[in-house]
Design an enzyme around this catalytic site. Structure first.
Site, PDB file in Angstrom:
ATOM      1  N   GLN A 261      -5.609  -1.730  -4.275  1.00 56.97           N
ATOM      2  CA  GLN A 261      -5.231  -2.980  -3.614  1.00 56.97           C
ATOM      3  C   GLN A 261      -5.819  -3.224  -2.218  1.00 56.97           C
ATOM      4  N   ASP A 262      -5.391  -2.448  -1.232  1.00 58.29           N
ATOM      5  CA  ASP A 262      -5.759  -2.754   0.158  1.00 58.29           C
ATOM      6  C   ASP A 262      -7.267  -2.672   0.364  1.00 58.29           C
TER       7      ASP A 262
ATOM      8  N   THR B   6     -10.957   1.125  -4.555  1.00 55.97           N
ATOM      9  CA  THR B   6     -10.711   0.799  -5.960  1.00 55.97           C
ATOM     10  C   THR B   6      -9.335   0.181  -6.180  1.00 55.97           C
TER      11      THR B   6
ATOM     12  N   ALA C  46      -5.025   7.716  -0.277  1.00 56.67           N
ATOM     13  CA  ALA C  46      -3.793   8.500  -0.240  1.00 56.67           C
ATOM     14  C   ALA C  46      -3.221   8.643  -1.636  1.00 56.67           C
ATOM     15  N   GLN C  47      -2.501   9.726  -1.849  1.00 59.40           N
ATOM     16  CA  GLN C  47      -1.594   9.778  -2.993  1.00 59.40           C
ATOM     17  C   GLN C  47      -0.369   9.076  -2.441  1.00 59.40           C
TER      18      GLN C  47
ATOM     19  N   HIS D 124       3.440  -3.806   0.961  1.00 55.68           N
ATOM     20  CA  HIS D 124       2.662  -5.020   0.729  1.00 55.68           C
ATOM     21  C   HIS D 124       2.127  -4.980  -0.687  1.00 55.68           C
TER      22      HIS D 124
ATOM     23  N   LYS E  90       2.374  11.721   5.677  1.00 53.86           N
ATOM     24  CA  LYS E  90       1.913  10.570   6.476  1.00 53.86           C
ATOM     25  C   LYS E  90       2.324  10.715   7.940  1.00 53.86           C
TER      26      LYS E  90
ATOM     27  N   GLU F 289       8.254   3.949   6.085  1.00 53.28           N
ATOM     28  CA  GLU F 289       9.406   4.766   5.716  1.00 53.28           C
ATOM     29  C   GLU F 289       9.437   6.118   6.425  1.00 53.28           C
TER      30      GLU F 289
ATOM     31  N   TYR G 258       5.601  12.629   0.577  1.00 53.27           N
ATOM     32  CA  TYR G 258       4.580  11.633   0.960  1.00 53.27           C
ATOM     33  C   TYR G 258       4.755  11.228   2.415  1.00 53.27           C
TER      34      TYR G 258
ATOM     35  N   THR H 165       2.969   4.490   7.421  1.00 58.58           N
ATOM     36  CA  THR H 165       3.960   3.834   6.560  1.00 58.58           C
ATOM     37  C   THR H 165       5.322   3.645   7.219  1.00 58.58           C
TER      38      THR H 165
ATOM     39  N   LEU I 269      -7.738   4.622   4.111  1.00 57.53           N
ATOM     40  CA  LEU I 269      -6.726   4.082   3.188  1.00 57.53           C
ATOM     41  C   LEU I 269      -6.413   5.041   2.050  1.00 57.53           C
TER      42      LEU I 269
HETATM   43  P1  NAP Z   1      -3.101   2.890  -3.584  1.00 59.30           P
HETATM   44  O1  NAP Z   1      -3.094   1.701  -4.467  1.00 59.30           O
HETATM   45  O2  NAP Z   1      -2.258   4.075  -3.969  1.00 59.30           O
HETATM   46  O3  NAP Z   1      -4.615   3.371  -3.396  1.00 59.30           O
HETATM   47  C1  NAP Z   1      -4.904   4.612  -2.794  1.00 59.30           C
HETATM   48  C2  NAP Z   1      -6.359   4.973  -3.021  1.00 59.30           C
HETATM   49  O4  NAP Z   1      -6.512   6.336  -2.587  1.00 59.30           O
HETATM   50  C3  NAP Z   1      -6.801   4.897  -4.479  1.00 59.30           C
HETATM   51  O5  NAP Z   1      -7.990   4.152  -4.540  1.00 59.30           O
HETATM   52  C4  NAP Z   1      -7.021   6.356  -4.851  1.00 59.30           C
HETATM   53  O6  NAP Z   1      -8.163   6.565  -5.657  1.00 59.30           O
HETATM   54  C5  NAP Z   1      -7.329   6.994  -3.517  1.00 59.30           C
HETATM   55  N1  NAP Z   1      -7.058   8.435  -3.566  1.00 59.30           N
HETATM   56  C6  NAP Z   1      -5.977   9.092  -3.998  1.00 59.30           C
HETATM   57  N2  NAP Z   1      -6.172  10.429  -3.899  1.00 59.30           N
HETATM   58  C7  NAP Z   1      -7.407  10.604  -3.400  1.00 59.30           C
HETATM   59  C8  NAP Z   1      -8.209  11.721  -3.057  1.00 59.30           C
HETATM   60  N3  NAP Z   1      -7.808  12.983  -3.197  1.00 59.30           N
HETATM   61  N4  NAP Z   1      -9.439  11.506  -2.551  1.00 59.30           N
HETATM   62  C9  NAP Z   1      -9.870  10.251  -2.413  1.00 59.30           C
HETATM   63  N5  NAP Z   1      -9.164   9.161  -2.714  1.00 59.30           N
HETATM   64  C10 NAP Z   1      -7.965   9.334  -3.198  1.00 59.30           C
HETATM   65  O7  NAP Z   1      -2.721   2.485  -2.105  1.00 59.30           O
HETATM   66  P2  NAP Z   1      -2.613   1.021  -1.398  1.00 59.30           P
HETATM   67  O8  NAP Z   1      -1.317   0.398  -1.789  1.00 59.30           O
HETATM   68  O9  NAP Z   1      -3.885   0.282  -1.558  1.00 59.30           O
HETATM   69  O10 NAP Z   1      -2.421   1.485   0.126  1.00 59.30           O
HETATM   70  C11 NAP Z   1      -3.523   1.862   0.941  1.00 59.30           C
HETATM   71  C12 NAP Z   1      -3.040   2.794   2.038  1.00 59.30           C
HETATM   72  O11 NAP Z   1      -1.971   2.189   2.778  1.00 59.30           O
HETATM   73  C13 NAP Z   1      -2.497   4.143   1.533  1.00 59.30           C
HETATM   74  O12 NAP Z   1      -2.875   5.129   2.468  1.00 59.30           O
HETATM   75  C14 NAP Z   1      -0.987   3.969   1.569  1.00 59.30           C
HETATM   76  O13 NAP Z   1      -0.350   5.210   1.762  1.00 59.30           O
HETATM   77  C15 NAP Z   1      -0.824   3.057   2.782  1.00 59.30           C
HETATM   78  N6  NAP Z   1       0.374   2.210   2.711  1.00 59.30           N
HETATM   79  C16 NAP Z   1       0.512   1.327   1.679  1.00 59.30           C
HETATM   80  C17 NAP Z   1       1.653   0.524   1.641  1.00 59.30           C
HETATM   81  C18 NAP Z   1       1.837  -0.484   0.536  1.00 59.30           C
HETATM   82  O14 NAP Z   1       2.944  -1.037   0.429  1.00 59.30           O
HETATM   83  N7  NAP Z   1       0.825  -0.799  -0.260  1.00 59.30           N
HETATM   84  C19 NAP Z   1       2.618   0.600   2.650  1.00 59.30           C
HETATM   85  C20 NAP Z   1       2.422   1.528   3.665  1.00 59.30           C
HETATM   86  C21 NAP Z   1       1.283   2.305   3.709  1.00 59.30           C
HETATM   87  P3  NAP Z   1      -8.170   6.394  -7.245  1.00 59.30           P
HETATM   88  O15 NAP Z   1      -8.477   4.932  -7.450  1.00 59.30           O
HETATM   89  O16 NAP Z   1      -9.277   7.303  -7.641  1.00 59.30           O
HETATM   90  O17 NAP Z   1      -6.822   6.811  -7.741  1.00 59.30           O
HETATM   91  O1  F7E Z   2       9.751   1.338  -4.666  1.00 55.21           O
HETATM   92  C1  F7E Z   2      13.087   1.139  -6.161  1.00 55.21           C
HETATM   93  C2  F7E Z   2      12.663   2.446  -5.496  1.00 55.21           C
HETATM   94  O2  F7E Z   2       7.765   2.535  -5.555  1.00 55.21           O
HETATM   95  C3  F7E Z   2      10.473   0.345  -3.953  1.00 55.21           C
HETATM   96  C4  F7E Z   2       4.376   2.606  -1.289  1.00 55.21           C
HETATM   97  O3  F7E Z   2       3.327   1.686  -1.176  1.00 55.21           O
HETATM   98  O4  F7E Z   2       5.835   1.349   0.141  1.00 55.21           O
HETATM   99  C5  F7E Z   2       5.714   1.902  -1.150  1.00 55.21           C
HETATM  100  O5  F7E Z   2       6.747   2.856  -1.416  1.00 55.21           O
HETATM  101  C6  F7E Z   2      11.974   0.524  -4.202  1.00 55.21           C
HETATM  102  C7  F7E Z   2      12.446   1.983  -4.071  1.00 55.21           C
HETATM  103  O6  F7E Z   2       7.704   1.486  -3.224  1.00 55.21           O
HETATM  104  C8  F7E Z   2      12.099   1.359  -9.640  1.00 55.21           C
HETATM  105  O7  F7E Z   2      13.651   3.450  -5.667  1.00 55.21           O
HETATM  106  C9  F7E Z   2      13.869   0.780  -8.512  1.00 55.21           C
HETATM  107  O8  F7E Z   2      13.668   2.013  -3.380  1.00 55.21           O
HETATM  108  O9  F7E Z   2       7.632   0.046  -5.179  1.00 55.21           O
HETATM  109  P1  F7E Z   2       8.155   1.350  -4.741  1.00 55.21           P
HETATM  110  P2  F7E Z   2       8.152   2.448  -2.039  1.00 55.21           P
HETATM  111  O10 F7E Z   2       8.797   3.691  -2.490  1.00 55.21           O
HETATM  112  O11 F7E Z   2       8.919   1.629  -1.069  1.00 55.21           O
HETATM  113  C10 F7E Z   2       5.793   2.304   1.219  1.00 55.21           C
HETATM  114  C11 F7E Z   2       5.892   1.552   2.511  1.00 55.21           C
HETATM  115  C12 F7E Z   2       4.608   3.197   1.117  1.00 55.21           C
HETATM  116  O12 F7E Z   2       4.100   3.671   2.133  1.00 55.21           O
HETATM  117  C13 F7E Z   2       4.242   3.694  -0.247  1.00 55.21           C
HETATM  118  O13 F7E Z   2       2.903   4.146  -0.263  1.00 55.21           O
HETATM  119  O14 F7E Z   2      12.243   0.160  -5.562  1.00 55.21           O
HETATM  120  N1  F7E Z   2      12.925   1.139  -7.614  1.00 55.21           N
HETATM  121  N2  F7E Z   2      13.403   0.920  -9.765  1.00 55.21           N
HETATM  122  C14 F7E Z   2      11.798   1.493  -8.274  1.00 55.21           C
HETATM  123  N3  F7E Z   2      10.597   1.894  -7.828  1.00 55.21           N
HETATM  124  C15 F7E Z   2       9.634   2.157  -8.765  1.00 55.21           C
HETATM  125  N4  F7E Z   2       8.394   2.531  -8.354  1.00 55.21           N
HETATM  126  N5  F7E Z   2       9.884   2.048 -10.121  1.00 55.21           N
HETATM  127  C16 F7E Z   2      11.107   1.656 -10.602  1.00 55.21           C
HETATM  128  O15 F7E Z   2      11.306   1.552 -11.807  1.00 55.21           O
END
Ligand code: NAP
Ligand code: F7E
Length: 365
Positions: free
Chosen positions: A12-13, A10, A87-88, A190, A164, A134, A160, A132, A85
């Site tokens: 992005q990825d 539902t 995750a909270q 991404h 992970k 981080e 988080y 991830t 994929l």
């Molecule tokens: P996202 O937008 O947060 O989507 C996560 C999905 O997980 C949502 O569809 C959510 O469902 C579902 N979810 C949350 N809690 C759940 C539960 N208890 N049971 C089943 N589903 C649940 O994440 P994303 O950005 O597409 O990323 C996909 C994966 O890559 C995640 O595992 C994330 O940690 C990892 N990742 C992402 C990034 C990034 O920059 N995007 C970077 C590193 C790793 P709902 O739609 O119901 O809320």
């Molecule tokens: O924050 C700063 C914040 O929440 C990026 C997830 O997909 O990537 C993501 O995690 C930076 C941080 O992403 C605001 O403090 C400033 O330094 O977009 P973000 P994240 O924390 O890097 C990693 C790889 C994952 O795995 C995660 O799932 O931006 N920042 N001001 C802010 N961040 C948010 N959210 N909101 C602000 O107002």
């Protein structure tokens, strides 16, 4: 026809990955947890594709916290590939709900791996874990040459990332213990027009679009100096697919070698709508105003402060590039431009529909 199971599409990825796999002639099973409001806008269009008539996209209700349901689904579907994929995934939120985050992200991964074993699919089902960047904590500024790679020591800085880290290691452990095909992608940030609204890039591009359309006055942010390696989610899902097409399971870092500040992303986004910002320091923090109108458009709000933060990381993704021939196609400026344009279009359309008294309703659930 290969069968893939994606734990949630539902957002992005998952939605980009589902599109890609359907194009490659997979039968795609996707899991969705129950929601009291419609949340399938990122995938509704896939059901309109003519290809869907001949190929399959099948919905199942599930939850990463429900072992029995996961076992039942994996046993029934018997997937060739599982992409985990779900995750909270919000770092700041994980400080508020650490126990749930661990249950979903860490235990959820374990439940899925066990479901594969219970269904006797260890030798046939390939497992992908979205890990991830981080996990590694922070960059050692005294050793700028020390770019992180797959073997660097880890130091997660939020509930988080701790969850992970467990998920990554339990996948590695199942690979070593049961000879399962488990691979981890260690991913950087991404983004895309489908990014969840509270991550910083989407928050910025949505605010810029609304400010441009006179629907919002100001954007509040926090750590403007944090640096991230932002790239397009489409480039990453291609990498996800590739990793499961290898003969052997392995872990790979995915990064672009470029890092920019939140401040840069704000500037680029406003440039897309021809607004030039100027900085002003107040006695506690900084504010940005539009040079043409003198209106303050961006301010800092300490509400978003994180108890622990990762300011800067650099990764070495040579292994992924050499072994998988993975190369990103989009630049970060192209990504920013696409996101701003898409948000402007979205809000224009919403306003138009509202003006005519229409509401968009989802029909596929
Ligand atoms: P996202 O937008 O947060 O989507 C996560 C999905 O997980 C949502 O569809 C959510 O469902 C579902 N979810 C949350 N809690 C759940 C539960 N208890 N049971 C089943 N589903 C649940 O994440 P994303 O950005 O597409 O990323 C996909 C994966 O890559 C995640 O595992 C994330 O940690 C990892 N990742 C992402 C990034 C990034 O920059 N995007 C970077 C590193 C790793 P709902 O739609 O119901 O809320
Ligand atoms: O924050 C700063 C914040 O929440 C990026 C997830 O997909 O990537 C993501 O995690 C930076 C941080 O992403 C605001 O403090 C400033 O330094 O977009 P973000 P994240 O924390 O890097 C990693 C790889 C994952 O795995 C995660 O799932 O931006 N920042 N001001 C802010 N961040 C948010 N959210 N909101 C602000 O107002």
């Amino acid at each position: 026809m290969k069968k893939a199971l994606i734990t949630w599409i539902t957002w992005q990825d998952g939605s980009y990955l589902a599109e890609l796999l359907i194009e490659k002639w997979y039968e795609v099973h996707w899991l969705k947890r129950r929601s009291s409001s419609y949340n399938t806008e990122r995938i509704d269009h896939i059901y309109e594709w003519p290809e869907i008539k001949n190929r399959k996209l099948i919905l199942h209700y599930s939850d990463m916290t429900d072992s029995a349901n996961l076992i039942k689904l994996v046993s029934e579907i018997k997937p060739d590939e599982i992409y985990n994929l779900a995750a909270q995934s919000h770092v700041w939120v994980s400080f508020e709900i650490p126990e749930y985050t661990t249950n979903c992200d860490a235990m959820g991964t374990l439940r899925l791996l066990e479901a594969i074993r219970v269904a006797w699919l260890e030798k046939t089902c390939k497992f992908y874990q979205a890990s991830t960047s981080e996990l590694f904590g922070w960059m050692d500024y005294n050793r700028p040459e020390s770019w992180y790679n797959e073997n660097s020591p880890m130091h997660p800085r939020s509930p988080y990332w701790c969850a992970k880290l467990y998920a990554m290691w339990i996948a590695r452990n199942y690979k070593e213990s049961y000879w399962m095909f488990c691979s981890n992608w260690i991913l950087f940030n991404h983004e895309s027009p489908r990014r969840w609204e509270t991550f910083v890039t989407r928050k910025i591009t949505m605010a810029v679009a609304k400010i441009k359309l006179w629907l919002q006055e100001k954007l509040y942010l926090w750590n403007l100096d944090a640096k991230r390696d932002w790239w397009h989610a489409k480039d990453y899902v291609e990498a996800m697919r590739l990793i499961l097409q290898q003969d052997k399971p392995d872990d790979y870092v995915i990064a672009t070698w470029e890092s920019n500040t939140v401040r840069d992303f704000v500037n680029w986004s406003f440039e897309e709508v021809w607004i030039k910002l100027e900085w002003k320091w107040t006695w506690i923090d900084e504010k940005w105003y539009d040079k043409a109108t003198w209106k303050y458009l961006v301010e800092v709000d300490p509400k978003y402060f994180r108890p622990a933060e990762v300011d800067f990381l650099l990764w070495d993704s040579s292994k992924a590039r050499n072994v998988l021939w993975w190369n990103p196609k989009y630049s970060v400026r192209e990504l920013c431009s696409e996101m701003v344009k898409s948000d402007i279009e979205k809000f224009r359309k919403d306003e138009l529909l509202k003006a005519h008294g229409f509401e968009i309703l989802n029909q596929y659930e």
